[in-house]
Design an enzyme around this catalytic site. Structure first.
Site, short mmCIF file in Angstrom:
data_model
loop_
_atom_site.label_atom_id
_atom_site.label_comp_id
_atom_site.label_asym_id
_atom_site.label_seq_id
_atom_site.Cartn_x
_atom_site.Cartn_y
_atom_site.Cartn_z
N CYS A 28 -10.81 7.62 -53.36
CA CYS A 28 -9.53 8.21 -53.74
C CYS A 28 -8.71 8.51 -52.48
O CYS A 28 -9.22 8.43 -51.37
CB CYS A 28 -9.71 9.48 -54.57
SG CYS A 28 -10.33 10.88 -53.62
N ASP B 207 7.44 -15.22 -55.44
CA ASP B 207 6.40 -16.05 -56.06
C ASP B 207 5.58 -16.86 -55.07
O ASP B 207 4.60 -17.47 -55.44
CB ASP B 207 7.02 -17.00 -57.09
CG ASP B 207 7.82 -18.11 -56.42
OD1 ASP B 207 8.40 -17.85 -55.35
OD2 ASP B 207 7.87 -19.23 -56.97
N ASP C 272 13.38 -13.09 -53.85
CA ASP C 272 13.22 -14.38 -53.17
C ASP C 272 14.06 -15.38 -53.96
O ASP C 272 14.22 -15.24 -55.17
CB ASP C 272 11.75 -14.79 -53.17
CG ASP C 272 11.55 -16.22 -52.71
OD1 ASP C 272 12.00 -16.54 -51.60
OD2 ASP C 272 10.97 -17.02 -53.47
N ASP D 222 6.02 -14.79 -49.55
CA ASP D 222 6.52 -13.52 -50.09
C ASP D 222 5.45 -12.43 -50.06
O ASP D 222 5.76 -11.25 -50.20
CB ASP D 222 6.98 -13.70 -51.55
CG ASP D 222 8.08 -14.73 -51.69
OD1 ASP D 222 8.96 -14.76 -50.81
OD2 ASP D 222 8.05 -15.51 -52.66
N CYS E 115 -9.99 10.98 -49.88
CA CYS E 115 -10.91 10.47 -48.86
C CYS E 115 -10.12 9.97 -47.65
O CYS E 115 -10.49 10.23 -46.50
CB CYS E 115 -11.75 9.31 -49.43
SG CYS E 115 -12.75 9.73 -50.86
#
Length: 716
Positions: A3, A604, A409, A608, A6
């Site tokens: 988590c 995509d 993009d 990117d 931590c």
């Protein structure tokens, strides 16, 4: 680590180490980057400090995808086994301790059975929780494990006291067992989601070839890519991947850079041009000199950018950490004060004072606080999935409602991602004849522009002729004989000698609209032009308008030249264009925009991926590359940019619900603690017993869950 607490604990501790200048702990990759003065500390001392907090650590070696995957699967297996082990004991404990009691079924030796069922859960399954809480305590801090350890320990040890010293009292074994079981389930699900990061990086690393053909001592030899050095002369044949970054010294070809740049059209390469590792050589052979190897290649830099950007913290997690940091010590102090006042000052019995202290700890147990965010995120992600919007973590849902800008993009996101014929300009007003000649000769070429022309001819049912003496001139065009005609189809630069002033004007006009122009010549005479472009997606214009209506700035980012980029942006209604951007610079541009507010990146391609990771929210189009989908926080499976708008609306609904849940969770605790401490006892004689405190604690959890379920009625 399991988590954000931590991460906070380890970061603070590492920063306290003498000689440490900088420390960044990454939850997703489970790695820490530490910059230190070798005169004051060393790797072993840093590792000892980490181990003193009950975590394990070792020096990170060279990236090994198989080893990372094996390690992740082992962690998942351990968490799954712990959860199943816990569930085996928790279910009968819940049935015997609560369900049977509610319906009036008496079980012989009930409390002893519950003691036997709860003990393995408390100390075998809960051992990791105790270790984490103890590590925080050693660092003079508190985390969510401290709250869980306190709550379950209070319930468990008070129950032990009841069973062995006060058989007439109430026990809470099942509460402790069930709470720890739910905690383990949450951690198992988190580990599955977290594993997506290593999968993304593994896929990136697998893009690069493992073997390269080099010339050493005048001979060709195949060596491992890891053994390449700067200055090596490397041979790349048709269909092969470029091993590392470098500069062409001999030959020419067209190279498919789509997996790195995201652009669909192969790039013509000749002597002195740069080539990027992991891109694909199409039809020519060439030799190049290696300029960047190992960790310095473009692909390695992209991997590093993703790892760095994914170390960011979620706002709600930080808020929960802050609450736990102050809330836990405050509750302990209140419990001690309440016990002391009733036992030492008022003079009540030890059992009376103990019940008061336990009631305070039980009602303060963080069940509702722990459920507040994950339940809302669970329902939010479920609703998104129904609409084809896959949200892989809470960060996106927590952030999307306050976006300053959305960066798209261009290729494959705002546009179709493949070249299509948009204009056929015949100088003798015979478009079909122009297309017949151009498509017939281009049918012998594998170039994407050639395929676009052939597809247009097939679409119009135009018969393609046989071509003789076909010849391809890489980077320029194709030529051949059709019937008795000598036909050339190529770039304007290649056929410039056949052009007139009117030709040049028409070419300039098409190029001004962002189109790639192919010129057809028959018997040394220009017969027409074909305009080819990557066209905007139908839903993109609507999405841009909807975002601008919400006062969100829309940016388009692309590696294309400014003229092409501006032409596409004009069609889409986008006012902010960032063009001619190198793959590794996309994340930098996103980072610049983040200085003004929260930024979402929609893309995509592999290029990117760093920008998707750097952005506050990474949104990947579902038809894109696996790496983009793995790196993005949100994946749009319907491939519709309109779903970006829907995801933002879903975020607003979810964040409202999280805030409501946080209020109810803290409201119950704030109201219940003073009552549990006996504040009303002197005036009313009413005392909150641990069982009622446990009921109130459960009620707060139920209220949070019920409030969350109301989200299912919302439309977005």
């Amino acid at each position: 680590m399991h988590c954000q607490s931590c991460v906070t604990l380890l970061t603070k501790s590492l920063q306290k180490e003498s000689g440490v200048k900088y420390a960044n702990v990454n939850l997703n990759t489970e790695k820490a980057t530490v910059e230190f003065d070798e005169g004051k500390t060393n790797e072993n001392q840093i590792i000892r400090r980490i181990k003193s907090l009950n975590y394990d650590a070792k020096i990170s070696s060279d990236k090994n995808p198989e080893q990372e995957e094996k390690k992740r699967k082992e962690q998942l297996r351990k968490l799954k086994n712990l959860f199943i082990f816990s569930l085996i004991f928790a279910i009968p404990a819940f049935l015997i301790g609560m369900v049977f009691m509610w319906i009036g079924i008496e079980i012989p030796y009930r409390n002893y059975i519950l003691f036997a069922l709860a003990t393995p859960v408390q100390f075998i399954v809960g051992w990791g929780i105790y270790k984490s809480a103890f590590g925080a305590l050693k660092n003079k801090s508190a985390n969510m494990d401290t709250l869980i350890a306190l709550g379950t320990s209070a319930a468990y040890f008070y129950s032990v006291y009841v069973v062995f010293f006060n058989p007439m009292g109430d026990q809470y074994f099942e509460a402790a067992a069930v709470l720890i079981t739910f905690v383990m389930l949450g951690r198992y699900l988190e580990a599955i989601a977290k594993g997506k990061t290593s999968e993304a990086i593994k896929k990136l690393m697998n893009l690069s070839p493992k073997i390269a053909t080099v010339i050493r001592n005048g001979k060709e030899e195949k060596i491992k890519i890891d053994d390449l050095i700067v200055g090596d002369i490397i041979i790349v044949k048709p269909g092969e991947k470029v091993p590392v970054d470098g500069v062409i010294v001999e030959g020419e070809s067209a190279v498919d850079e789509s997996m790195i740049t995201g652009e669909s059209m192969p790039v013509e390469k000749k002597v002195n041009d740069l080539v990027i590792g992991a891109t694909i050589n199409k039809h020519g052979s060439f030799k190049f000199k290696a300029t960047k190897v190992g960790a310095n290649t473009t692909l390695s830099q992209i991997i590093k950018l993703i790892e760095d950007a994914q170390g960011k913290k979620a706002p709600i997690q930080r808020f929960a950490d802050q609450i736990s940091a102050y809330f836990v010590p405050a509750v302990i102090v209140i419990a001690i004060i309440a016990f002391s006042v009733w036992y030492f000052v008022v003079g009540e019995s030890f059992s009376f004072a103990l019940i008061i202290a336990v009631s305070v700890l039980v009602i303060a147990c963080p069940c509702a606080l722990g459920l507040a965010t994950p339940t809302a995120i669970m329902v939010g992600t479920g609703k998104g999935a129904e609409k084809g919007i896959l949200i892989k973590g809470g960060d996106a849902l927590e952030t999307a409602h306050k976006l300053y800008a959305v960066v798209f993009d261009k290729t494959g996101t705002l546009t179709q991602g493949k070249p299509v014929v948009t204009d056929i300009v015949s100088l003798d007003n015979n478009e079909n004849e122009l297309l017949r000649l151009a498509a017939s000769i281009e049918n012998n070429s594998e170039h994407p522009l050639a395929q676009a022309i052939v597809n247009k001819a097939k679409e119009k049912n135009i018969f393609l002729e046989e071509v003789k003496n076909f010849k391809a001139i890489p980077g320029h065009g194709v030529e051949g004989i059709i019937g008795k005609k000598s036909v050339i189809v190529g770039k304007p630069e290649y056929i410039r000698k056949f052009c007139t002033l009117s030709c040049d004007l028409k070419i300039a006009e098409l190029e001004e609209d962002g189109k790639t122009v192919v010129v057809a010549v028959s018997d040394k005479k220009v017969i027409g032009f074909i305009g080819i472009a990557d066209t905007p997606r139908e839903d993109s214009i609507q999405a841009v308008k909807a975002l601008q209506k919400q006062k969100i700035f829309v940016y388009m980012i692309t590696g294309d030249n400014k003229r092409t980029a501006n032409a596409i942006a004009k069609q889409l209604g986008i006012n902010h264009v960032i063009a001619e951007v190198l793959p590794e610079d996309k994340a930098r541009h996103v980072k610049e925009l983040q200085k003004r507010g929260k930024v979402a990146m929609v893309g995509d391609g592999v290029n990117d991926a760093p920008a998707l990771a750097q952005a506050d929210i990474g949104i990947a189009i579902g038809s894109g590359t696996d790496v983009a989908m793995e790196t993005g926080n949100v994946v749009l499976m319907n491939n519709s940019t309109l779903d970006v708008v829907r995801a933002i609306r879903l975020s607003k609904i979810t964040i409202t619900k999280i805030k409501q849940n946080m209020f109810w969770a803290l409201f119950y605790n704030s109201l219940g603690i003073p009552i549990a401490a006996g504040l009303l006892y002197p005036s009313t004689g009413w005392l909150l017993s641990p069982i009622i405190a446990g009921g109130a604690m459960a009620l707060s959890s139920v209220s949070v869950v019920l409030n969350t379920l109301l989200m299912k009625r919302k439309k977005f």
